[in-house]
Design an enzyme around this catalytic site. Structure first.
Site, PDB file in Angstrom:
ATOM      1  N   ASP A  29      -0.867  -7.861  11.338  1.00 50.78           N
ATOM      2  CA  ASP A  29      -0.996  -6.836  10.302  1.00 50.78           C
ATOM      3  C   ASP A  29      -0.122  -7.237   9.126  1.00 50.78           C
ATOM      4  OD1 ASP A  29      -1.960  -3.645  10.158  1.00 50.78           O
ATOM      5  OD2 ASP A  29      -0.291  -4.173   8.846  1.00 50.78           O
ATOM      6  N   HIS A  76     -11.109   4.516  18.507  1.00 53.25           N
ATOM      7  CA  HIS A  76     -10.438   3.390  19.156  1.00 53.25           C
ATOM      8  C   HIS A  76     -11.050   3.043  20.506  1.00 53.25           C
ATOM      9  CE1 HIS A  76      -7.399   4.461  16.071  1.00 53.25           C
ATOM     10  NE2 HIS A  76      -7.366   3.143  15.976  1.00 53.25           N
ATOM     11  N   ASP A 113      -0.813 -12.391   6.503  1.00 54.72           N
ATOM     12  CA  ASP A 113      -2.190 -12.311   6.030  1.00 54.72           C
ATOM     13  C   ASP A 113      -3.117 -12.800   7.143  1.00 54.72           C
ATOM     14  OD1 ASP A 113      -4.552 -14.059   4.736  1.00 54.72           O
ATOM     15  OD2 ASP A 113      -4.128 -12.337   3.451  1.00 54.72           O
ATOM     16  N   ALA A 114      -4.129 -11.990   7.486  1.00 52.75           N
ATOM     17  CA  ALA A 114      -4.979 -12.298   8.642  1.00 52.75           C
ATOM     18  C   ALA A 114      -5.699 -13.630   8.483  1.00 52.75           C
ATOM     19  CB  ALA A 114      -5.986 -11.170   8.858  1.00 52.75           C
ATOM     20  N   ASP A 134      -1.143   0.457  13.406  1.00 50.10           N
ATOM     21  CA  ASP A 134      -0.722   1.720  14.020  1.00 50.10           C
ATOM     22  C   ASP A 134      -0.564   1.612  15.536  1.00 50.10           C
ATOM     23  OD1 ASP A 134      -3.422   1.717  14.901  1.00 50.10           O
ATOM     24  OD2 ASP A 134      -4.041   2.924  13.174  1.00 50.10           O
ATOM     25  N   GLN A 150       0.832  -1.198   0.000  1.00 49.34           N
ATOM     26  CA  GLN A 150       0.000   0.000   0.000  1.00 49.34           C
ATOM     27  C   GLN A 150       0.871   1.254   0.000  1.00 49.34           C
ATOM     28  OE1 GLN A 150      -2.280  -0.488   3.608  1.00 49.34           O
ATOM     29  NE2 GLN A 150      -0.457  -0.823   4.827  1.00 49.34           N
ATOM     30  N   ASP A 166      -9.853  -4.894  13.041  1.00 44.47           N
ATOM     31  CA  ASP A 166      -9.650  -3.471  12.742  1.00 44.47           C
ATOM     32  C   ASP A 166      -9.009  -3.339  11.368  1.00 44.47           C
ATOM     33  OD1 ASP A 166      -9.533  -0.727  13.058  1.00 44.47           O
ATOM     34  OD2 ASP A 166      -7.708  -0.756  14.259  1.00 44.47           O
TER      35      ASP A 166
END
Length: 258
Positions: free
Chosen positions: A94, A50, A128-129, A74, A20, A150
């Protein structure tokens, strides 16, 4: 040059990872994160998002010890989780090391997430989730007391699979019988068909969804879904931790839709 003309404020960081485009822009007293041109948070009001993501779910779990966060590179959701001293382990999955490395390294971002990604209780997995979750379930790892999803909105195929029935069935298997999960689910006001499609898909995966929403000025009305193995009443009382936005009086209203 194009980005400096596109984003509000001054672009102070811009880099393309294999996954990205990551851009940070700074205003007078705040900064914004964009992924592939889409706003992810504004430091002025991210606490609203959050807190709404984390604390309603945690208030519905007795003695949570083991938490999974999918996305959230993040570290801001993890920051909220670490307000609970009884938590023993947080696994953060992530895909992009470009994100987690940036939020581990940059002094301004570390102040914002309170160094959450350096906490000894936190383990970061750049994976990868869906694949990570499959491996976890097949490997017989212990279930989680709380799972937070999230992830960015499903605007391409690789993200869309993380909002699908097979993914939610995996999520159900990773959740302890008394545990709960929360899925960020886009805006019920700006994208109602998308939001209620997610709710319906979670119901089809036998996760007994409880939809709720919160106002985040940078995004408007934003939606979440509380999930569990059995039907649950909405939580009515928050834990005694430091919060800027949520209160016990406000909490029941999150679960009411006009």
């Amino acid at each position: 040059f194009a980005e400096s003309q596109t984003y509000p404020g001054k672009v102070v960081y811009a880099k393309s990872s294999p996954y990205q485009r990551i851009v940070l822009s700074r205003g007078r007293d705040h900064f914004r994160l964009y992924l592939n041109g889409n706003l992810q948070f504004d430091s002025r009001d991210e606490y609203r998002y959050h807190e709404a993501l984390v604390h309603p779910g945690l208030s519905a779990v007795k003695n949570p010890k083991n938490v999974l966060v999918l996305g959230g590179g993040d570290g801001l959701a993890v920051r909220e989780l670490l307000k609970y001293p009884a938590l023993e382990r947080v696994d953060l999955v992530d895909l992009d090391p470009g994100m987690t490395d940036l939020f581990r390294r940059d002094p301004q971002l570390r102040r914002l997430n309170r160094d959450s990604l350096h906490d000894a209780r936190v383990t970061v997995h750049n994976a990868d989730a869906m694949r990570w979750l499959e491996d976890r379930v097949r490997g017989g790892g212990p279930p989680f007391d709380l799972v937070l999803v999230d992830l960015p909105d499903p605007n391409n195929f690789s993200l869309g699979k993380l909002y699908s029935h097979p993914f939610y069935r995996l999520l159900r298997r990773a959740l302890s019988p008394s545990g709960v999960g929360v899925v960020q689910s886009t805006s019920p006001y700006l994208a109602p068909r998308s939001y209620w499609c997610i709710v319906t898909t979670l119901a089809a995966a036998d996760l007994h969804p409880r939809p709720y929403h919160a106002h985040v000025p940078s995004f408007g009305d934003w939606g979440f879904v509380l999930i569990s193995h059995q039907p649950r009443k909405p939580p009515t009382k928050l834990a005694s931790v430091e919060l800027q936005y949520l209160t016990d009086d406000l909490l029941p209203g999150l679960f009411v839709f006009p």
